[in-house]
Structure formats: C-alpha cells, structure tokens
Design a protein around this motif. Structure first.
Motif, PDB file in Angstrom:
ATOM      1  N   GLN A 240       0.819  -1.294   0.079  1.00 42.56           N
ATOM      2  CA  GLN A 240      -0.215   0.135   0.062  1.00 42.56           C
ATOM      3  C   GLN A 240       0.818   1.332  -0.075  1.00 42.56           C
ATOM      4  OE1 GLN A 240      -3.328  -0.156  -0.388  1.00 42.56           O
ATOM      5  NE2 GLN A 240      -3.084  -2.351  -0.380  1.00 42.56           N
ATOM      6  N   ASP A 241       2.012   1.228   0.702  1.00 40.64           N
ATOM      7  CA  ASP A 241       2.898   2.448   0.932  1.00 40.64           C
ATOM      8  C   ASP A 241       3.424   2.688  -0.604  1.00 40.64           C
ATOM      9  OD1 ASP A 241       2.438   2.681   3.486  1.00 40.64           O
ATOM     10  OD2 ASP A 241       4.045   1.600   4.198  1.00 40.64           O
ATOM     11  N   ALA A 242       3.824   1.400  -1.230  1.00 38.33           N
ATOM     12  CA  ALA A 242       4.555   1.746  -2.466  1.00 38.33           C
ATOM     13  C   ALA A 242       3.510   2.478  -3.522  1.00 38.33           C
ATOM     14  CB  ALA A 242       5.102   0.717  -3.036  1.00 38.33           C
ATOM     15  N   LEU A 243       2.335   1.876  -3.432  1.00 37.18           N
ATOM     16  CA  LEU A 243       1.231   2.508  -4.422  1.00 37.18           C
ATOM     17  C   LEU A 243       0.908   3.596  -4.126  1.00 37.18           C
ATOM     18  CD1 LEU A 243      -0.950   1.886  -6.363  1.00 37.18           C
ATOM     19  CD2 LEU A 243      -2.368   0.915  -4.643  1.00 37.18           C
ATOM     20  N   ARG A 244       0.607   4.100  -2.726  1.00 37.49           N
ATOM     21  CA  ARG A 244       0.625   5.389  -2.652  1.00 37.49           C
ATOM     22  C   ARG A 244       1.436   6.566  -3.009  1.00 37.49           C
ATOM     23  NH1 ARG A 244      -1.954   3.725   1.953  1.00 37.49           N
ATOM     24  NH2 ARG A 244      -0.295   3.421   3.115  1.00 37.49           N
ATOM     25  N   ARG A 245       2.824   5.948  -2.811  1.00 37.59           N
ATOM     26  CA  ARG A 245       3.999   6.864  -3.192  1.00 37.59           C
ATOM     27  C   ARG A 245       4.076   7.175  -4.714  1.00 37.59           C
ATOM     28  NH1 ARG A 245       7.244   3.950  -0.501  1.00 37.59           N
ATOM     29  NH2 ARG A 245       8.056   2.647  -2.264  1.00 37.59           N
ATOM     30  N   VAL A 246       3.725   6.181  -5.663  1.00 38.68           N
ATOM     31  CA  VAL A 246       4.066   6.323  -6.812  1.00 38.68           C
ATOM     32  C   VAL A 246       2.601   7.194  -7.318  1.00 38.68           C
ATOM     33  CG1 VAL A 246       3.798   5.081  -9.209  1.00 38.68           C
ATOM     34  CG2 VAL A 246       5.269   4.349  -7.335  1.00 38.68           C
ATOM     35  N   GLU A 247       1.201   7.064  -6.902  1.00 39.66           N
ATOM     36  CA  GLU A 247       0.168   7.627  -7.052  1.00 39.66           C
ATOM     37  C   GLU A 247       0.538   9.058  -6.825  1.00 39.66           C
ATOM     38  OE1 GLU A 247      -3.366   4.384  -7.050  1.00 39.66           O
ATOM     39  OE2 GLU A 247      -2.786   5.514  -5.116  1.00 39.66           O
ATOM     40  N   THR A 248       0.859   9.347  -5.661  1.00 43.54           N
ATOM     41  CA  THR A 248       1.222  10.716  -5.266  1.00 43.54           C
ATOM     42  C   THR A 248       2.240  11.365  -6.206  1.00 43.54           C
ATOM     43  OG1 THR A 248       0.836  10.110  -2.971  1.00 43.54           O
ATOM     44  CG2 THR A 248       2.096  12.268  -3.392  1.00 43.54           C
ATOM     45  N   TRP A 249       3.191  10.526  -6.434  1.00 39.03           N
ATOM     46  CA  TRP A 249       4.362  11.251  -7.365  1.00 39.03           C
ATOM     47  C   TRP A 249       3.701  11.600  -8.768  1.00 39.03           C
ATOM     48  CZ3 TRP A 249       6.583  10.953 -12.042  1.00 39.03           C
ATOM     49  CH2 TRP A 249       7.763  11.575 -12.322  1.00 39.03           C
ATOM     50  N   LEU A 250       2.660  10.705  -9.250  1.00 41.52           N
ATOM     51  CA  LEU A 250       2.270  10.572 -10.571  1.00 41.52           C
ATOM     52  C   LEU A 250       1.131  11.889 -10.474  1.00 41.52           C
ATOM     53  CD1 LEU A 250       1.954   7.247 -12.046  1.00 41.52           C
ATOM     54  CD2 LEU A 250       3.366   8.901 -12.906  1.00 41.52           C
ATOM     55  N   GLY A 251       0.423  12.042  -9.381  1.00 39.99           N
ATOM     56  CA  GLY A 251      -0.485  13.014  -9.379  1.00 39.99           C
ATOM     57  C   GLY A 251       0.022  14.247  -9.159  1.00 39.99           C
ATOM     58  N   LYS A 252       1.133  14.510  -8.540  1.00 46.29           N
ATOM     59  CA  LYS A 252       1.771  15.996  -8.371  1.00 46.29           C
ATOM     60  C   LYS A 252       2.380  16.226  -9.752  1.00 46.29           C
ATOM     61  CE  LYS A 252       2.895  15.610  -3.386  1.00 46.29           C
ATOM     62  NZ  LYS A 252       3.840  15.452  -2.368  1.00 46.29           N
ATOM     63  N   ASN A 253       3.051  15.383 -10.607  1.00 37.80           N
ATOM     64  CA  ASN A 253       3.631  15.759 -11.771  1.00 37.80           C
ATOM     65  C   ASN A 253       2.614  15.965 -12.948  1.00 37.80           C
ATOM     66  OD1 ASN A 253       6.569  15.957 -11.169  1.00 37.80           O
ATOM     67  ND2 ASN A 253       6.067  13.986 -10.469  1.00 37.80           N
TER      68      ASN A 253
END
Length: 123
Positions: free
Chosen positions: A107-120
C-alpha cells in the motif's frame, strides 16, 4: 558444482548485506536451473538491492510470465520500475500486488507512486 550449497552461500551473502556477491553466485544457478523460482526470486532481490535494476526487471518479468498471480514479483517489479524513475510503468504492477495481497508495504509503494504521478500531472 553443488547447486544447493552455492544457493545457501548466496543466501548467506544476501542476508549478510552483500547482494552483489549473492548475485554473482546465483547467476550460474539460474542458468543451470531456469525453472527454479526461489533462486530466480533471490537473484531478482539481489539485483534490486545492488541497484542492478535491468537485471532485476528481467528476472521479475520471467517470474510474472511463469506465474501472473505472483503478488510479490509484481510488487518488486513495481518497486524496481519506481526506483528507475519509470512511475507510469510501475503503477499497474503496484496496483496488482496491492489488490492481490493486503500488505502495508504494498500500500505504501502504491500511494507513493500515485502521489508522485498526481503531483507531476498538475505541473
């Protein structure tokens, strides 16, 4: 060569913090026993931990091709792609792993990547 003994040595190297040494021992074992998923998984982890991301990706894709329901291989492939900066490619693998198995690190890895993609996506 005693493959089992070499595998044990490689596992010792890996657990002792020498993933590069482990990968050197594991490569000929995978070559000799290409269907041995435990050895291939340890080799993928050794590659990941020693920043040999192309090697990790190759081994993980073989594992997933052999068993598409291998949640751990999907997770580590997603982490490998994330580490390589390939976030869009990582996302489906991380989503699959998180859907298949409820693990906090998934879950942590998924959130991290989703957040990164969302911010960018906003930039």
């Amino acid at each position: 060569m005693d493959l089992l003994e070499e595998y044990r040595r490689a596992n010792f190297f890996f657990e002792s913090g020498d993933p590069l040494g482990a990968s050197r021992l594991l490569e000929p074992i995978v070559e000799a026993e290409p269907q041995n998923t435990a050895v291939r998984q340890l080799l993928a982890r050794a590659y990941f931990n020693s920043a040999q991301l192309n090697g990790a990706e190759t081994q993980l894709r073989v594992l997933i091709e052999h068993d598409p329901s291998d949640h751990y291989a999907h997770h580590v492939l997603g982490r490998t792609l994330e580490r390589a900066g390939r976030f869009r490619e990582a996302l489906p693998h991380l989503r699959l792993a998180a859907a298949m198995k409820q693990q906090p690190d998934y879950q942590d890895a998924l959130r991290r990547v989703e957040t990164w993609l969302g911010k960018n996506a906003e930039a």
